[in-house]
Design a protein around this motif. Structure first.
Motif, PDB file in Angstrom:
ATOM      1  N   THR A 181      13.959 -13.408 -10.134  1.00  0.00           N
ATOM      2  CA  THR A 181      13.035 -13.299  -9.002  1.00  0.00           C
ATOM      3  C   THR A 181      13.073 -14.631  -8.233  1.00  0.00           C
ATOM      4  OG1 THR A 181      11.166 -14.135 -10.281  1.00  0.00           O
ATOM      5  CG2 THR A 181      11.451 -11.758 -10.260  1.00  0.00           C
ATOM      6  N   PRO A 182      12.791 -14.593  -6.937  1.00  0.00           N
ATOM      7  CA  PRO A 182      12.792 -15.844  -6.168  1.00  0.00           C
ATOM      8  C   PRO A 182      11.800 -16.869  -6.718  1.00  0.00           C
ATOM      9  CG  PRO A 182      12.189 -13.964  -4.768  1.00  0.00           C
ATOM     10  CD  PRO A 182      12.573 -13.408  -6.082  1.00  0.00           C
ATOM     11  N   SER A 183      10.650 -16.403  -7.197  1.00  0.00           N
ATOM     12  CA  SER A 183       9.690 -17.377  -7.707  1.00  0.00           C
ATOM     13  C   SER A 183      10.205 -18.029  -8.987  1.00  0.00           C
ATOM     14  CB  SER A 183       8.301 -16.761  -7.900  1.00  0.00           C
ATOM     15  OG  SER A 183       8.363 -15.591  -8.626  1.00  0.00           O
ATOM     16  N   TYR A 184      10.952 -17.267  -9.776  1.00  0.00           N
ATOM     17  CA  TYR A 184      11.510 -17.870 -10.983  1.00  0.00           C
ATOM     18  C   TYR A 184      12.609 -18.878 -10.635  1.00  0.00           C
ATOM     19  CZ  TYR A 184      12.771 -18.521 -15.840  1.00  0.00           C
ATOM     20  OH  TYR A 184      13.002 -19.089 -17.069  1.00  0.00           O
ATOM     21  N   ALA A 185      13.346 -18.605  -9.576  1.00  0.00           N
ATOM     22  CA  ALA A 185      14.380 -19.555  -9.145  1.00  0.00           C
ATOM     23  C   ALA A 185      13.735 -20.907  -8.819  1.00  0.00           C
ATOM     24  CB  ALA A 185      15.128 -19.006  -7.931  1.00  0.00           C
ATOM     25  N   LEU A 186      12.594 -20.854  -8.129  1.00  0.00           N
ATOM     26  CA  LEU A 186      11.889 -22.102  -7.809  1.00  0.00           C
ATOM     27  C   LEU A 186      11.355 -22.774  -9.072  1.00  0.00           C
ATOM     28  CD1 LEU A 186       9.802 -21.550  -4.559  1.00  0.00           C
ATOM     29  CD2 LEU A 186      11.751 -23.072  -4.919  1.00  0.00           C
ATOM     30  N   GLY A 210      15.396 -10.978  -6.224  1.00  0.00           N
ATOM     31  CA  GLY A 210      14.622  -9.824  -5.758  1.00  0.00           C
ATOM     32  C   GLY A 210      13.473  -9.512  -6.685  1.00  0.00           C
ATOM     33  N   ALA A 211      12.998  -8.283  -6.601  1.00  0.00           N
ATOM     34  CA  ALA A 211      11.874  -7.750  -7.387  1.00  0.00           C
ATOM     35  C   ALA A 211      10.524  -8.281  -6.919  1.00  0.00           C
ATOM     36  CB  ALA A 211      12.035  -7.971  -8.890  1.00  0.00           C
ATOM     37  N   GLU A 212      10.498  -9.021  -5.825  1.00  0.00           N
ATOM     38  CA  GLU A 212       9.234  -9.406  -5.210  1.00  0.00           C
ATOM     39  C   GLU A 212       9.468  -9.764  -3.736  1.00  0.00           C
ATOM     40  OE1 GLU A 212       8.013 -12.597  -7.800  1.00  0.00           O
ATOM     41  OE2 GLU A 212       9.068 -14.085  -6.617  1.00  0.00           O
ATOM     42  N   THR A 213       8.392  -9.720  -2.972  1.00  0.00           N
ATOM     43  CA  THR A 213       8.512 -10.036  -1.551  1.00  0.00           C
ATOM     44  C   THR A 213       8.652 -11.544  -1.389  1.00  0.00           C
ATOM     45  OG1 THR A 213       6.777  -8.385  -1.413  1.00  0.00           O
ATOM     46  CG2 THR A 213       7.492  -9.334   0.636  1.00  0.00           C
ATOM     47  N   ILE A 332       3.175  -8.877  -8.594  1.00  0.00           N
ATOM     48  CA  ILE A 332       2.902 -10.206  -9.137  1.00  0.00           C
ATOM     49  C   ILE A 332       3.817 -10.457 -10.322  1.00  0.00           C
ATOM     50  CG2 ILE A 332       1.147 -11.687 -10.187  1.00  0.00           C
ATOM     51  CD1 ILE A 332      -0.787  -9.537  -8.714  1.00  0.00           C
ATOM     52  N   ARG A 333       4.647 -11.449 -10.186  1.00  0.00           N
ATOM     53  CA  ARG A 333       5.634 -11.781 -11.226  1.00  0.00           C
ATOM     54  C   ARG A 333       6.364 -10.512 -11.700  1.00  0.00           C
ATOM     55  NH1 ARG A 333       1.195 -15.251 -13.140  1.00  0.00           N
ATOM     56  NH2 ARG A 333       0.852 -13.936 -14.949  1.00  0.00           N
TER      57      ARG A 333
END
Lengths: 433, 143
Positions: A181-186, A210-213, A332-333
């Protein structure tokens, strides 16, 4: 890299002919196999033979998530149960979850579209795919895995979590393609920095996220901090999982694999099909799936479509970044969540209509959800211990029911804004724009 | 012999105490004693007032989450070891005090201590038996 030139670069006329042929097949399949679709078609006085052109699909009724829930667990399979070789079950939806059943052919289709997606991001057999999507009931992990295997890339099935270890493995195994997910990349970038490693020095070259906006500014942040190309991937469990659409290096929308999934963009209020370029809800019809075939499935995702051939050589239509949801579903996540699910849990604790608000924030690259609940005579005690117990109880029950760790905060009555008598339930502070 | 205490839920926000005391002041309610229990995010304001029912209604009307709790108010000698004597009695019988706070009464009386105890009846009986002075609601409002 184009994995399947024959289909990905097909001229529009041949593609539409193929889509029509397949659409007729799928309409017959669902009509003959499922009472649900037979009834639905008949209520609209329609028969699969009424499909003479792609436009005829517009007359047909939509399929909604609630329909899928009612079919739980085996009710909506369009192949005999003995042909099903794998199940994926969606997380955290209101009431019953949604199931997707895959036949052996469906798994091959999945591998094919994911091989296309990975190739679209430049992945070849020489790459090391660091697959940090969750393996399990969530489609992200296995879908990516099948595609990477078909390409012949070296796959690290690392799944989520244990970020320090992930970083060490990236260094040791020279991971070049990051899927998460993009948040995990960060989050990976942050943890690497904490470890004293410059994230730009990691061997990663590209991220398929992906998998999130997520937003364009988040893309820029990921690209500059990790020193990679960050590309968007789209999919959903109901249709197949990841691999419905993938962004190419041109970064002007995600190529939708139209020979397998037929897209429409509709006005979510009227249900009318919109023109090319207009923003609306994405509706998908599966053209080749056997186990779970869906006709006009309303994804709830808001986007637009562009049929112009792309610089990359692909002729497949492109959908824009997902702008949000037609309903109030939150992601969310990677967990799908409707505020009503939280409300159901709160009602049991408060024994009355709860006044609550969901505050969404992104801290250290991870989505955080805090439930703010107004105190009431039912949930107010004169002892700190008992108030803290209430907070802990709500936390625990939501975690048990939805598998999501959240924060709970008790607030004074009437602190939650109400407009026109209706409370604003969601405050999304994540910077998605 | 229990006395009604008013408890109010407070978020840790500036100006909330001012607001509450203002509301009570406008209604001519006299605060005899007060204490705040706080955590990082919220607090509970506990008060002994001369007219608890009126205070309850006034605060509820203004949208506060209010509750009334029964507490025991004892008078201890205003000298070193005064409170220790009472605590010893309770400790010996294994009576747990949820919380307590003290206030100084007008001249001629000892120190007053508000106790929150689960088994109120038994505790009151025990303390009376040990000759500890317990204040009634009337006595509080007359202070």
């Amino acid at each position: 890299m184009i994995w399947n030139k024959e289909y990905e670069c097909m001229d529009r006329k041949s593609l539409e002919d193929l889509q029509l042929k397949r659409l007729k097949e799928v309409a017959h399949r669902v009509f003959e196999r499922l009472l649900f679709y037979k009834r639905k078609f008949e209520e609209s006085h329609l028969h699969p033979d009424d499909i003479k052109s792609l436009e005829d699909l517009r007359k047909f009724p939509f399929t909604r998530k609630s329909d899928l829930r009612e079919g739980y667990p085996f009710g909506l399979f369009t192949a005999p149960l003995e042909k099903i070789v794998e199940f994926h079950i969606s997380s955290g939806t209101t009431g019953k979850p949604v199931v997707n059943g895959y036949t052996r052919k469906d798994i091959q289709i999945w591998a094919e579209v994911m091989a296309r997606a990975l190739s679209c991001a430049g992945t070849t057999s020489r790459d090391v795919v660091h697959n940090a999507y969750g393996y399990g009931l969530f489609t992200g992990g296995l879908g990516t895995h099948y595609g990477a295997q078909l390409i012949g890339a070296k796959t690290i099935p690392i799944s989520g979590g244990q970020t320090k270890r992930q970083i060490t493995i990236m260094q040791d195994f020279k991971s070049t393609v990051l899927t998460c997910t993009p948040s995990y990349a960060l989050h990976i970038a942050e943890v690497a920095e904490e470890m004293g490693i410059n994230p730009r020095d990691l061997p990663l070259r590209v991220g398929i996220l992906g998998a999130e906006t997520w937003s364009e500014s988040m893309r820029q942040e990921i690209e500059s901090r990790l020193g990679i190309e960050a590309l968007d991937i789209y999919g959903l469990t109901e249709i197949i999982g990841p691999g419905v659409a993938q962004e190419c290096e041109v970064k002007e929308g995600m190529h939708l694999f139209e020979d397998h999934f037929l897209p429409e963009i509709i006005d979510p209020k009227t249900g009318k099909v919109l023109k090319e370029g207009e923003e609306g809800e994405l509706v998908l019809t599966t053209l080749t799936r056997e186990g779970t075939s869906l006709v006009r499935y309303r994804t709830g995702d808001i986007t637009h479509i562009n049929y112009q051939p792309c610089e990359c050589g692909r002729t497949l239509a492109r959908i824009g970044k997902i702008k949000g949801r037609a309903d109030d579903m939150l992601i969310i996540r990677g967990v799908n969540l409707f505020p009503s699910q939280i409300e159901n849990i709160l009602i049991q604790i408060d024994e009355a209509e709860p006044h609550y608000q969901l505050i969404l924030e992104r801290r250290k690259g991870l989505d955080e959800l805090t439930v703010e609940l107004e105190t009431s005579p039912h949930i107010f005690f004169d002892e700190v211990r008992r108030l803290e117990e209430i907070e802990a109880k709500i936390k625990r029950e939501i975690e048990d029911a939805l598998g999501l760790r959240i924060g709970v905060k008790l607030v004074e009555p009437r602190t939650i804004q109400r407009s026109m008598g209706k409370a604003k339930r969601i405050i999304d502070k994540r910077k998605l724009k | 012999m229990a006395v009604r205490q008013i408890s109010v839920f407070l978020e840790n926000k500036i100006g909330r105490l001012a607001e509450i005391t203002q509301i009570l002041g406008n209604k001519e309610i006299n605060i005899r004693a007060l204490a705040i229990a706080d955590t990082t995010e919220f607090g509970i304001l506990r008060m002994i007032v001369d007219r608890p029912q009126k205070a309850y209604e006034a605060l509820e009307e203004r949208g506060f989450t209010v509750s009334q709790t029964e507490v025991v108010v004892v008078e201890v000698e205003d000298k070193p070891g005064g409170l220790a004597q009472v605590m010893a009695i309770l400790g010996k019988e294994g009576i747990n005090v949820e919380y307590l706070y003290a206030f100084v009464a007008p001249r001629g009386r000892g120190a007053l201590v508000v106790l929150k105890i689960e088994e109120k009846k038994a505790t009151v009986d025990l303390l009376q038996e040990k000759k500890v002075k317990i204040l009634s609601a009337e006595e509080i409002s007359r202070l």
